[in-house]
Enzyme design. Structure first.
Site, PDB file in Angstrom:
ATOM      1  N   ARG A  61     -17.997 -10.973  19.255  1.00  0.00           N
ATOM      2  CA  ARG A  61     -16.723 -11.631  18.883  1.00  0.00           C
ATOM      3  C   ARG A  61     -15.932 -11.545  20.152  1.00  0.00           C
ATOM      4  NH1 ARG A  61     -15.798  -9.348  14.168  1.00  0.00           N
ATOM      5  NH2 ARG A  61     -13.874  -9.961  12.998  1.00  0.00           N
ATOM      6  N   LYS A  95     -19.074 -13.960   6.053  1.00  0.00           N
ATOM      7  CA  LYS A  95     -20.439 -13.081   6.539  1.00  0.00           C
ATOM      8  C   LYS A  95     -21.259 -11.612   6.078  1.00  0.00           C
ATOM      9  CE  LYS A  95     -17.358 -13.083  10.811  1.00  0.00           C
ATOM     10  NZ  LYS A  95     -16.276 -13.351  10.130  1.00  0.00           N
ATOM     11  N   ARG A 145      -8.837 -11.732  -1.750  1.00  0.00           N
ATOM     12  CA  ARG A 145     -10.645 -10.839  -1.278  1.00  0.00           C
ATOM     13  C   ARG A 145      -9.641  -9.210  -1.891  1.00  0.00           C
ATOM     14  NH1 ARG A 145     -14.069 -11.115   3.583  1.00  0.00           N
ATOM     15  NH2 ARG A 145     -12.234 -10.216   4.597  1.00  0.00           N
ATOM     16  N   ARG A 204      -7.052  -4.624   2.388  1.00  0.00           N
ATOM     17  CA  ARG A 204      -7.266  -4.556   3.235  1.00  0.00           C
ATOM     18  C   ARG A 204      -5.925  -4.325   3.323  1.00  0.00           C
ATOM     19  NH1 ARG A 204     -12.588  -6.498   5.774  1.00  0.00           N
ATOM     20  NH2 ARG A 204     -11.167  -7.223   7.561  1.00  0.00           N
ATOM     21  N   ARG A 215      -5.376 -12.626  12.579  1.00  0.00           N
ATOM     22  CA  ARG A 215      -7.033 -12.869  13.136  1.00  0.00           C
ATOM     23  C   ARG A 215      -7.743 -14.743  13.014  1.00  0.00           C
ATOM     24  NH1 ARG A 215      -7.693 -10.077   7.534  1.00  0.00           N
ATOM     25  NH2 ARG A 215     -10.208 -10.730   7.907  1.00  0.00           N
TER      26      ARG A 215
HETATM   27  P1  ADP Z   1     -12.691 -10.124   9.263  1.00  0.00           P
HETATM   28  O1  ADP Z   1     -14.323 -10.967  10.354  1.00  0.00           O
HETATM   29  O2  ADP Z   1     -13.140 -10.514   8.021  1.00  0.00           O
HETATM   30  O3  ADP Z   1     -11.884 -10.414  10.490  1.00  0.00           O
HETATM   31  P2  ADP Z   1     -14.808  -7.847   9.830  1.00  0.00           P
HETATM   32  O4  ADP Z   1     -14.485  -6.570   8.880  1.00  0.00           O
HETATM   33  O5  ADP Z   1     -15.830  -8.084  10.407  1.00  0.00           O
HETATM   34  O6  ADP Z   1     -13.339  -8.975   9.305  1.00  0.00           O
HETATM   35  O7  ADP Z   1     -13.195  -6.959  11.127  1.00  0.00           O
HETATM   36  C1  ADP Z   1     -11.987  -6.434  10.769  1.00  0.00           C
HETATM   37  C2  ADP Z   1     -11.729  -6.115  12.231  1.00  0.00           C
HETATM   38  O8  ADP Z   1     -12.315  -4.993  13.110  1.00  0.00           O
HETATM   39  C3  ADP Z   1     -10.872  -7.171  13.092  1.00  0.00           C
HETATM   40  O9  ADP Z   1     -10.223  -7.679  12.650  1.00  0.00           O
HETATM   41  C4  ADP Z   1     -12.009  -6.286  14.544  1.00  0.00           C
HETATM   42  O10 ADP Z   1      -9.671  -5.325  14.187  1.00  0.00           O
HETATM   43  C5  ADP Z   1     -12.419  -5.735  14.372  1.00  0.00           C
HETATM   44  N1  ADP Z   1     -13.261  -5.403  15.134  1.00  0.00           N
HETATM   45  C6  ADP Z   1     -14.469  -6.519  13.882  1.00  0.00           C
HETATM   46  N2  ADP Z   1     -15.308  -6.870  14.472  1.00  0.00           N
HETATM   47  C7  ADP Z   1     -15.436  -6.450  16.207  1.00  0.00           C
HETATM   48  C8  ADP Z   1     -16.390  -6.729  17.270  1.00  0.00           C
HETATM   49  N3  ADP Z   1     -17.093  -7.546  17.177  1.00  0.00           N
HETATM   50  N4  ADP Z   1     -15.214  -6.264  18.326  1.00  0.00           N
HETATM   51  C9  ADP Z   1     -13.666  -6.843  18.716  1.00  0.00           C
HETATM   52  N5  ADP Z   1     -13.122  -6.028  17.335  1.00  0.00           N
HETATM   53  C10 ADP Z   1     -13.943  -6.563  16.181  1.00  0.00           C
END
Ligand code: ADP
Length: 215
Positions: A88, A13, A127, A162, A173
């Protein structure tokens, strides 16, 4: 463009959002990037979000919604929007729908980036992310490595794995994605906005999204 990108963690994404934003100047809004910056800066939001994120759990909807309500009203959003990592959950999608209606904004398209599970797992474990909160450039030790001494090619900060990229957090996740986020695919299908794209090469995916926006 006003686009939402859906997809499992590691589906790409962030990379796709970045390429789309270079294409027409629409702003990329990544909730993950905003949250990581808040954690680094030690703000109230960051303090609340940190534990959830480290475990690979979602941050509560209420925190995300108040953060996004403010973000979506910033002036730069007039240039167009690419939402990456938000919504999400179904409650977030429902709240977003109401919020956009209030702001008079209509989404053009919701793209589901479809990537096989083996590819996702391989990508997540290889990554690396720039540790500078203002940069957060993404690398991959196999296909797009940082410098030889493990630094970001853009800003020179260490490129790190990370906290949520341990095997345990990654599995969590992916489970969370299947349970909470995958239902958004049918939500947006019902809204008539969904386009699923088998996404293995970013440039090809970007071309398909551009084409879908023109129809
Ligand atoms: P990825 O898509 O690879 O899991 P992101 O950088 O999008 O990584 O998100 C990292 C973390 O941030 C998620 O695992 C979650 O804890 C939090 N997060 C990000 N976006 C949201 C969202 N829209 N709602 C809830 N938690 C979120």
């Amino acid at each position: 463009m006003r686009v939402v990108l859906l997809g499992a963690p590691g589906a790409g994404k962030g990379t796709i959002a970045n390429l789309l934003s270079e294409h027409d100047g629409s702003v990329q809004i990544s909730t993950g990037d905003i949250l990581r910056a808040a954690v680094n800066e030690g703000t109230e939001l960051g303090k609340e979000a940190k534990e959830y994120m480290g475990r690979g759990d979602l941050v509560p909807d209420s925190l995300i919604m108040s953060m996004m309500e403010a973000r979506l009203q910033a002036e730069d959003c007039e240039k167009g929007l690419i939402l990456d990592g938000f919504p999400r959950t179904i409650p977030q999608a429902e709240e977003l729908k109401k919020l956009l209606e209030r702001l008079g904004i209509a989404l053009d398209l919701v793209v589901n980036l479809d990537v096989p599970k083996e590819v996702i797992l391989d990508r997540l474990t290889t990554r690396r992310t720039c540790s500078n909160p203002d940069c957060q450039a993404i690398y991959n030790i196999k296909s797009n490595p940082p410098t030889e001494d493990g630094r970001c090619k853009i800003c020179g900060s260490p490129a790190i794995q990370r906290d949520d990229e341990t095997e345990e957090a990654i599995m969590n996740r992916l489970d969370t994605y299947n349970e909470k986020t995958a239902p958004l695919i049918s939500f947006y299908q019902q809204e008539g906005l969904l386009k699923s794209i088998l996404s293995l090469k970013s440039q090809e995916t970007v071309e398909k999204i551009k084409a879908a926006l023109q129809t």
